[in-house]
Design a protein around this motif. Structure first.
Motif, PDB file in Angstrom:
ATOM      1  N   ARG A 232      33.377  23.542  33.666  1.00 23.82           N
ATOM      2  CA  ARG A 232      35.048  23.511  34.040  1.00 23.82           C
ATOM      3  C   ARG A 232      35.623  22.689  33.020  1.00 23.82           C
ATOM      4  NH1 ARG A 232      35.520  26.871  38.002  1.00 23.82           N
ATOM      5  NH2 ARG A 232      33.822  27.276  39.412  1.00 23.82           N
ATOM      6  N   MET A 233      35.043  21.377  32.536  1.00 23.89           N
ATOM      7  CA  MET A 233      35.887  20.629  31.339  1.00 23.89           C
ATOM      8  C   MET A 233      35.866  21.440  30.378  1.00 23.89           C
ATOM      9  SD  MET A 233      33.698  17.076  32.091  1.00 23.89           S
ATOM     10  CE  MET A 233      34.571  16.257  30.465  1.00 23.89           C
ATOM     11  N   HIS A 234      35.002  22.305  29.893  1.00 17.77           N
ATOM     12  CA  HIS A 234      35.264  23.059  28.491  1.00 17.77           C
ATOM     13  C   HIS A 234      36.141  24.192  28.895  1.00 17.77           C
ATOM     14  CE1 HIS A 234      31.307  21.171  27.044  1.00 17.77           C
ATOM     15  NE2 HIS A 234      32.258  20.502  26.789  1.00 17.77           N
ATOM     16  N   PHE A 235      36.759  24.283  30.058  1.00 17.61           N
ATOM     17  CA  PHE A 235      37.407  25.704  30.346  1.00 17.61           C
ATOM     18  C   PHE A 235      36.598  26.703  30.523  1.00 17.61           C
ATOM     19  CE2 PHE A 235      40.567  23.010  28.229  1.00 17.61           C
ATOM     20  CZ  PHE A 235      41.521  23.000  29.382  1.00 17.61           C
ATOM     21  N   VAL A 236      36.378  27.387  31.622  1.00 21.10           N
ATOM     22  CA  VAL A 236      35.164  28.403  31.738  1.00 21.10           C
ATOM     23  C   VAL A 236      35.441  29.610  30.691  1.00 21.10           C
ATOM     24  CG1 VAL A 236      34.276  30.263  33.417  1.00 21.10           C
ATOM     25  CG2 VAL A 236      35.179  27.991  34.141  1.00 21.10           C
ATOM     26  N   VAL A 237      36.600  30.004  30.585  1.00 23.79           N
ATOM     27  CA  VAL A 237      36.758  31.220  29.672  1.00 23.79           C
ATOM     28  C   VAL A 237      36.171  30.910  28.048  1.00 23.79           C
ATOM     29  CG1 VAL A 237      38.571  32.083  30.791  1.00 23.79           C
ATOM     30  CG2 VAL A 237      39.199  30.427  29.085  1.00 23.79           C
TER      31      VAL A 237
ATOM     32  N   LEU B 191      33.703  33.640  34.148  1.00 24.64           N
ATOM     33  CA  LEU B 191      33.890  32.808  35.789  1.00 24.64           C
ATOM     34  C   LEU B 191      33.228  33.947  36.790  1.00 24.64           C
ATOM     35  CD1 LEU B 191      35.052  31.028  37.644  1.00 24.64           C
ATOM     36  CD2 LEU B 191      37.224  32.221  37.582  1.00 24.64           C
ATOM     37  N   ILE B 192      33.222  35.509  36.554  1.00 23.68           N
ATOM     38  CA  ILE B 192      32.662  35.905  37.685  1.00 23.68           C
ATOM     39  C   ILE B 192      31.041  35.862  37.432  1.00 23.68           C
ATOM     40  CG2 ILE B 192      32.076  38.615  38.016  1.00 23.68           C
ATOM     41  CD1 ILE B 192      34.834  39.226  36.648  1.00 23.68           C
ATOM     42  N   LYS B 193      30.504  35.751  36.186  1.00 19.93           N
ATOM     43  CA  LYS B 193      28.955  35.505  36.224  1.00 19.93           C
ATOM     44  C   LYS B 193      28.711  34.204  36.821  1.00 19.93           C
ATOM     45  CE  LYS B 193      28.080  39.425  34.285  1.00 19.93           C
ATOM     46  NZ  LYS B 193      27.183  40.471  34.780  1.00 19.93           N
ATOM     47  N   LEU B 194      29.441  33.331  36.525  1.00 23.93           N
ATOM     48  CA  LEU B 194      29.048  31.923  37.068  1.00 23.93           C
ATOM     49  C   LEU B 194      29.037  31.892  38.532  1.00 23.93           C
ATOM     50  CD1 LEU B 194      28.797  28.888  36.438  1.00 23.93           C
ATOM     51  CD2 LEU B 194      31.239  28.448  36.464  1.00 23.93           C
TER      52      LEU B 194
ATOM     53  N   GLU C 103      28.572  34.536  40.487  1.00 18.34           N
ATOM     54  CA  GLU C 103      27.461  35.288  40.944  1.00 18.34           C
ATOM     55  C   GLU C 103      26.297  34.314  41.038  1.00 18.34           C
ATOM     56  OE1 GLU C 103      27.510  38.990  38.496  1.00 18.34           O
ATOM     57  OE2 GLU C 103      29.036  39.803  39.590  1.00 18.34           O
ATOM     58  N   PHE C 104      26.063  33.827  39.686  1.00 17.17           N
ATOM     59  CA  PHE C 104      24.882  32.991  39.612  1.00 17.17           C
ATOM     60  C   PHE C 104      24.567  31.849  40.682  1.00 17.17           C
ATOM     61  CE2 PHE C 104      22.663  29.371  37.734  1.00 17.17           C
ATOM     62  CZ  PHE C 104      21.050  30.033  37.391  1.00 17.17           C
ATOM     63  N   LYS C 105      25.896  31.146  40.918  1.00 21.79           N
ATOM     64  CA  LYS C 105      25.950  30.295  42.008  1.00 21.79           C
ATOM     65  C   LYS C 105      25.440  30.697  43.252  1.00 21.79           C
ATOM     66  CE  LYS C 105      29.215  26.627  43.509  1.00 21.79           C
ATOM     67  NZ  LYS C 105      30.405  26.030  43.442  1.00 21.79           N
ATOM     68  N   ASP C 106      26.184  31.812  43.627  1.00 16.83           N
ATOM     69  CA  ASP C 106      25.877  32.333  45.087  1.00 16.83           C
ATOM     70  C   ASP C 106      24.601  32.689  45.363  1.00 16.83           C
ATOM     71  OD1 ASP C 106      28.667  32.081  45.598  1.00 16.83           O
ATOM     72  OD2 ASP C 106      29.106  34.480  44.928  1.00 16.83           O
ATOM     73  N   LYS C 107      23.670  32.921  44.130  1.00 19.36           N
ATOM     74  CA  LYS C 107      22.374  33.499  44.328  1.00 19.36           C
ATOM     75  C   LYS C 107      21.286  32.428  44.091  1.00 19.36           C
ATOM     76  CE  LYS C 107      23.356  38.355  42.674  1.00 19.36           C
ATOM     77  NZ  LYS C 107      23.057  39.211  41.619  1.00 19.36           N
ATOM     78  N   LEU C 108      21.923  31.185  43.678  1.00 27.13           N
ATOM     79  CA  LEU C 108      20.858  30.011  43.263  1.00 27.13           C
ATOM     80  C   LEU C 108      19.881  29.622  44.281  1.00 27.13           C
ATOM     81  CD1 LEU C 108      19.899  28.374  40.769  1.00 27.13           C
ATOM     82  CD2 LEU C 108      21.679  26.578  41.563  1.00 27.13           C
ATOM     83  N   ALA C 109      20.571  29.336  45.492  1.00 27.31           N
ATOM     84  CA  ALA C 109      19.883  28.606  46.705  1.00 27.31           C
ATOM     85  C   ALA C 109      18.649  29.819  47.016  1.00 27.31           C
ATOM     86  CB  ALA C 109      20.717  28.204  47.734  1.00 27.31           C
TER      87      ALA C 109
ATOM     88  N   GLY D  83      27.646  31.577  27.063  1.00 23.96           N
ATOM     89  CA  GLY D  83      27.835  32.034  25.510  1.00 23.96           C
ATOM     90  C   GLY D  83      27.566  33.542  25.438  1.00 23.96           C
ATOM     91  N   ASN D  84      26.770  34.193  26.369  1.00 27.22           N
ATOM     92  CA  ASN D  84      26.599  35.505  26.249  1.00 27.22           C
ATOM     93  C   ASN D  84      27.519  36.431  26.673  1.00 27.22           C
ATOM     94  OD1 ASN D  84      24.028  34.913  25.124  1.00 27.22           O
ATOM     95  ND2 ASN D  84      22.747  34.911  26.938  1.00 27.22           N
ATOM     96  N   TYR D  85      28.804  35.940  27.358  1.00 29.32           N
ATOM     97  CA  TYR D  85      29.594  36.546  27.923  1.00 29.32           C
ATOM     98  C   TYR D  85      31.208  36.531  27.415  1.00 29.32           C
ATOM     99  CZ  TYR D  85      25.964  36.586  31.652  1.00 29.32           C
ATOM    100  OH  TYR D  85      24.647  36.685  32.129  1.00 29.32           O
ATOM    101  N   ASN D  86      31.961  37.510  27.646  1.00 33.23           N
ATOM    102  CA  ASN D  86      33.370  37.403  26.989  1.00 33.23           C
ATOM    103  C   ASN D  86      33.998  36.597  27.784  1.00 33.23           C
ATOM    104  OD1 ASN D  86      34.388  39.225  28.882  1.00 33.23           O
ATOM    105  ND2 ASN D  86      33.638  40.986  27.758  1.00 33.23           N
TER     106      ASN D  86
END
Length: 259
Positions: A71-76, A116-119, A121-127, A108-111
């Motif tokens: 978020r410091m680097h701006f997600v996009v 933000l969507i991928k981030l 999704e990953f966070k929701d599944k991590l636990a 870096g693999n996403y446009n």
């Protein structure tokens, strides 16, 4: 440049990941951040009844640090990466590649529209993915059910592929600190250097063990690492009644990473 922080309590890891510790000074740079958690899934999982919860809390804390960097680097615009690496263990049927893929995200693999969507999704599944990993990593209820993970081999053969050029690389190693196997014949020895901590501990029996270690160059056989890496080694704990064992393990790890 390498920065090293050896700690015994994972509680310290949680606080240091959220503060200006030695291993996190580069977090405010403009370089992409690469966070890698190395998991030791040997018999340490059963030697401490709370180990799964401790490791899960540590993973969550490191991911929060990663998310802050994103978020410091701006997600996009983010090119930050978070990954979990599982150190291989003989006789374990754990599908390492499957879990590592599900526990890795490289923005870096996403446009820009996907990041933000991928981030999220990953966070929701991590636990859930971590819970599944530790359930399948349970090989039995006694130490002999676990062969032991080859930490030295991972550092010698694989770690440089996980160090990203042009990034600030942060490696968090969750381990009890031992480099040993149930099969005591496994490992390499060269004079007063070894890939096994049992071999080295036998040479550090004296009260002035540190002087002995430095005088005789006792330590883990060095490997070559890329620069620009910081290390946190967390969870080191003794398995014997030697009250100095944790200090000796910490010494060996620090000396090895510096070398």
């Amino acid at each position: 440049m390498k920065q090293i922080l050896i700690i015994i309590s994972v509680g310290i890891l949680l606080s240091s990941c959220g503060s200006k510790s030695t291993a996190s000074k580069t977090d405010t740079s403009n370089d992409p951040q690469n966070y890698v958690i190395l998991l030791d899934l040997s018999d340490r999982l059963i030697n401490n009844l709370n180990q799964t919860d401790i490791d899960t809390s540590a993973v969550r804390a490191v991911f929060e640090k990663f998310e802050t960097a994103v978020r410091m680097h701006f997600v996009v615009k983010s090119r930050d990466k978070f990954s979990i690496r599982i150190i291989p263990q003989k006789d374990s049927n754990l599908p390492i590649n499957v879990f590592e893929n599900s526990l890795t995200i490289d923005l870096g693999n996403y446009n820009a529209s996907e990041k933000l969507i991928k981030l999220n999704e990953f966070k929701d599944k991590l636990a859930r993915n971590i819970k599944m990993l530790y359930q399948q990593a349970h090989l039995g209820n006694k130490s002999s059910d676990y062969f032991g993970v080859d930490i030295w081999q991972y550092f010698n053969e694989q770690i440089n592929t996980d160090i990203k050029d042009g990034c600030s690389n942060h490696f968090i190693v969750l381990t009890d600190g031992y480099f040993d196997f149930e099969n005591k014949s496994r490992g390499l020895n060269s004079g007063n250097q070894s890939t096994g901590s049992r071999y080295l501990m036998a040479r550090l029996k004296e009260l002035n063990w540190k002087e002995t270690a430095e005088r005789n160059k006792i330590g883990i056989i060095p490997v070559k690492l890329k620069p620009n890496v910081s290390f946190i080694v967390a969870g080191i704990q003794a398995k014997t009644d030697d009250i100095l064992e944790s200090s000796k393990l910490s010494y060996l790890w620090t000396k090895w990473l510096i070398e």
